[in-house]
Motif scaffolding. Sequence first.
Motif, PDB file in Angstrom:
ATOM      1  N   THR A   1       1.142   5.248   0.576  1.00 29.90           N
ATOM      2  CA  THR A   1       0.538   6.413   1.236  1.00 29.90           C
ATOM      3  C   THR A   1       1.622   7.472   1.418  1.00 29.90           C
TER       4      THR A   1
ATOM      5  N   SER B   1       0.824  -1.206   0.000  1.00 32.35           N
ATOM      6  CA  SER B   1       0.000   0.000   0.000  1.00 32.35           C
ATOM      7  C   SER B   1       0.862   1.261   0.000  1.00 32.35           C
TER       8      SER B   1
ATOM      9  N   GLY C   1      -4.933   2.302  -4.161  1.00 28.88           N
ATOM     10  CA  GLY C   1      -6.352   2.211  -3.852  1.00 28.88           C
ATOM     11  C   GLY C   1      -7.151   3.194  -4.690  1.00 28.88           C
TER      12      GLY C   1
END
Length: 487
Positions: A119, A117, A139
């Motif tokens: 971020t 992921s 995402g």
Amino acid sequence: MDPVDTISSVDDVTIRPTTLGFTKQMVNSTTIGILVPYQAQGYRFSVEFNTQLITTYNTLSGSSSGTPSTTPGSNGVPIHVEPRNSLLIFAEAIPTGNLANALVPSSGDIYYPPTGSLTGLENVNHQIIYFQPGVYYMGSNYAPTLSTTVQWIYLAPGAFVKGSFELQGGASWLKITGFGVLSGEQYTYMPDRTNGLNHAQTDTCDSTCVRTLQFFVSSGTSPDLDLHGITLMEPPFNSFVVYANSDSDLNQFSMSVASYHQVGAWYWQTDGLEVYANSIVEDSFFHSNDDVLKLYHSDTSLSNIVIWKSENGPVFQFGWAPRNIINITVDDVDVIHNRIWWEDLKVNTCLINQAPSATDTSSDATADTTQTIQDLTFNNVRSEGMNMCFIRIWALSNLYNLNVNNMWIESWNGMPDSSQQSVFHALYNSVGGQVIIGNEVTDGQGLGLSNYQASATIVTKAANNWQDTSVGRLNFDGNLWNNWNAF
């Protein structure tokens, strides 16, 4: 498990562009070998199996455009034949020496994101973001605007990044390089920043929707972009866009594009590239469902390009607004599929297109007689399979020296002649002044079609086979008779 398709000979497999002439060899009933010789500029091609081919039809029913279908119905006509699945191969030369130094970061101010992921990329203040082999994902609700510090994004071979990047201005150079993949697959269609990256609530979101690659040019800067090697797949909207505060700022942005690949352009408005002033695009592949290559700026060169065209928009576009453009050369383009199918006379379609003004596409009074397009040349464009139409021009500016040399169209699709016609109109300004088109017949300064071939026939004025009901499918305005020639 589905049964495995089999082949009985090398003739069951087609390699497009067909002009490559690669040697094929049967290995067994489920395997074929292909000899791909080395060349420095690489190859981009599609391997297609007869068992996977599907014919799409226009049923000539429903709306004025007709309706596409994989079944013909009672009145349907074939549009195009495409494989349900194909194997796209991008055989690119590995950079070495000085080229490798320019395209692969080996030292400097580098940030290596962890796989998984993603971020906080907007907080990265390093010059280079280096994606090592692995899978990364942002995402559906994250689309970072990067710091002005970031100038280079590198996608190593084996890096697969699901997301998008917006780079800010301020630097004299920018780079997006590497043989990795940048995919927009996790976003919805037209993900709008003002709507939480959900689908836009209006028909257009040009200033607010996420693009897979987006750039902003600051006033007073003149950045050069190297775009090399990457595969951009499944864009959720326009794949690539550059913004600036003014046209003069935008004209300072230039780019060098090579070994670039766009695939999986399933949505509408999934354009290819707008080619900015003083730019080069070469050795690349585009699967696109809108304008593939937008020729809105001067002093550009495009060469050795393979295109898989879907239904929306043309291959080459230089319209929608009056423009001052000079010195554009397009050379060696292979359109391996062309799924354009509209029954009515669309203004934004064909292989080459100058669409009328976006402010009012039905008006003949939107031209600007103070602007001029000149020295626009298309050389050696081949379009395989069935095709819808060749060229439609609504001249919004004065026009000189538009030359199309060696246009080859394998065949027309099954649509009516009236749907396939090429168009050449000279529009007017708001006070009735008509744009000036160069005289091609006497001066060679207008629209010249040299060695235009359709369905194995050379189209010329002298042969009298240019008309819209003949093989040439040209329905040009009668008052422009001396402004074009086919020879």
